[in-house]
Write an enzyme that holds these catalytic residues in place. Structure first.
Site, PDB file in Angstrom:
ATOM      1  CB  CYS A 186      -8.546 -34.202 -28.425  1.00 35.26           C
ATOM      2  SG  CYS A 186      -9.209 -35.401 -29.595  1.00 35.26           S
ATOM      3  CE1 TYR A 207       0.463 -14.546 -30.539  1.00 36.82           C
ATOM      4  CE2 TYR A 207       2.638 -15.535 -30.445  1.00 36.82           C
ATOM      5  CZ  TYR A 207       1.609 -14.840 -29.846  1.00 36.82           C
ATOM      6  OH  TYR A 207       1.739 -14.434 -28.544  1.00 36.82           O
ATOM      7  N   PRO A 252       8.004  -3.052 -20.476  1.00 34.87           N
ATOM      8  CG  PRO A 252       9.995  -3.376 -19.287  1.00 34.87           C
ATOM      9  CD  PRO A 252       8.956  -2.332 -19.619  1.00 34.87           C
ATOM     10  N   GLY A 253       7.383  -6.511 -20.852  1.00 28.33           N
ATOM     11  CA  GLY A 253       6.747  -7.686 -20.249  1.00 28.33           C
ATOM     12  C   GLY A 253       7.535  -8.926 -20.616  1.00 28.33           C
ATOM     13  N   GLY A 313       7.437  -4.184 -26.110  1.00 27.88           N
ATOM     14  CA  GLY A 313       7.609  -4.937 -27.346  1.00 27.88           C
ATOM     15  C   GLY A 313       9.037  -5.331 -27.648  1.00 27.88           C
TER      16      GLY A 313
END
Length: 438
Positions: free
Chosen positions: A361, A334, A291-292, A248
């Site tokens: 669309c 988000y 960690p990503g 995170g």
């Protein structure tokens, strides 16, 4: 203009990444195109590993592969000495195909299927992070059927809320993830795990959210866990050998973001673990993190070709690109924000403010609102920064738009690691009604 990693503006006024001209990349591989800066990924991995080494503790840094998964990415993280966090059978299958050592693989998820757990047990992966009692029972059953034992962590919800978006906050008590700490579920799960001949309980897992810019939440989570350790030790004779504190760690998407260096996060985590371990007269556990985004997020840039434009006098100037929510869901999902430049005219002064629309669309397919740019032309190349996490991994075929290609760049070389989907790819699993299987 804020440039990440090896990015720079070359003598032609073009954005260059890893020593490769992005205009050349767009010409050779087409757009939309994801471009990953390999040197920056390596730098980020080294920062986390070095921070742990300086603290003198046992550790694992596992790449959270949901951020971006493919064979080449898994091979790279393995070369860097990272473990691997997967959250689906598809990610596990990719790891197997990439020849990742299975003992380095951790499997997450709140609803792992029987098939996924069977695959994990058969492959003898390093650890399964168990999320709930249903999974605990199912995993025991599968291990008995295969006559195997597997290492597990128990994922808990520590009741700590990170300062982040509701959709990416996971540590609070009311979450779909993990065993609840306050209600006694964790103690019950520990007891069941310890009684099992098939499960080897290594420790506890906690993940409080994503895109976090401070260390307070991580410290609070550790303090909360240690409040219960005496109870586990006294009632169950259990002391965690592994404490997985999740990931995170935030990155800089725009000037509004102020992430900490990797070492700051690690130092705060390790210090509180050492302090609490000393208070409880117990050995310091091995510390794992995942960690990503912080490994690949700012290493990725998406290149688009600009198409149509629409001016609404005294209201807004729209520019449309040849991608959108089909390759970057984050703005629609988000309200994520990004910065961008014209890759082929990166030195020119800004003249206008544009809103960047995707081609799907949907009225909500907007990538960036109110972006300052030079006067833009048809077929200019727009480079959107920091799309390396949750861009390609969330890519979809809405409106039957093929998914983009992906290239890695380093030292002036480009490597095609994912081919662009074709229209033929879009229909290869379809069956005409006359041939449909009843």
């Amino acid at each position: 203009m804020y440039l990440h990693g090896s990015s720079q503006i070359n003598e032609l006024g073009h954005l260059e990444i890893g020593g490769v001209d992005t205009v050349t990349l767009a010409r050779d591989y087409g757009t939309p195109l994801f471009v990953y800066d390999m040197a920056l990924i390596k730098k980020r991995a080294y920062e986390f590993q070095t921070a742990f080494q300086e603290e003198g503790v046992s550790f694992q840094v596992a790449y959270a592969s949901k951020a971006f998964s493919c064979l080449a990415m898994f091979q790279l993280t393995n070369e860097l000495g990272l473990s691997l966090d997967v959250v689906s059978g598809g990610e596990l299958y990719t790891a197997i195909q990439a020849n990742v050592p299975m003992e380095k693989v951790h499997f997450h998820g709140n609803n792992k299927s029987r098939e996924e757990l069977e695959m994990a047990v058969t492959a003898e992966i390093g650890c399964i992070v168990v999320d709930n009692f249903y999974e605990l029972d199912l995993l025991q059953q599968i291990c008995r059927e295969q006559q195997k034992t597997i290492n597990i962590l128990l994922r808990i919800t520590p009741g700590v809320e990170a300062h982040t978006h509701d959709y990416i906050s996971t540590g609070q008590e009311d979450s779909k993830f993990g065993f609840d700490l306050e209600s006694g579920q964790v103690e019950q799960a520990i007891e069941q795990s310890l009684k099992s001949d098939e499960l080897s309980l290594l420790g506890i897992h906690s993940h409080i959210g994503s895109q976090i810019f401070e260390t307070t939440g991580f410290v609070m989570a550790v303090e909360k866990i240690y409040q219960y350790i005496n109870t586990w030790r006294n009632n169950l004779q259990f002391i965690p050998k592994v404490l997985n504190l999740g990931g995170g760690f935030g990155i800089r998407y725009t000037e509004e973001d102020a992430p900490l260096p990797a070492g700051h996060y690690i130092k705060s985590m390790v210090e509180v673990v050492k302090e609490k371990s000393l208070e409880h007269n117990m050995a310091v556990p091995e510390i794992w993190i995942e960690p990503g985004r912080s490994l690949v997020g700012d290493a990725g840039t998406t290149l688009y070709s600009i198409g149509s434009a629409k001016d609404i006098p005294s209201v807004r100037h729209y520019l449309s690109v040849d991608g959108g929510m089909s390759d970057n869901m984050r703005p629609a999902l988000y309200q994520a924000k990004y910065e961008a430049v014209l890759a082929n005219r990166a030195n020119e002064k800004t003249e206008n403010v544009y809103s960047i629309a995707g081609k799907c669309c949907e009225s909500g397919d907007m990538l960036i609102w109110d972006l300052p740019l030079p006067k833009a032309n048809h077929e200019d190349i727009l480079a959107v920064f920091c799309t390396g996490a949750y861009g390609y991994s969330m890519a979809n075929n809405y409106n039957r738009i093929p998914r983009p290609a992906v290239v890695f760049v380093e030292d002036g070389e480009a490597y095609l690691v994912i081919e662009r989907e074709s229209y033929a790819d879009l229909v290869k699993l379809d069956r005409p009604l006359a041939l449909a299987v009843k």
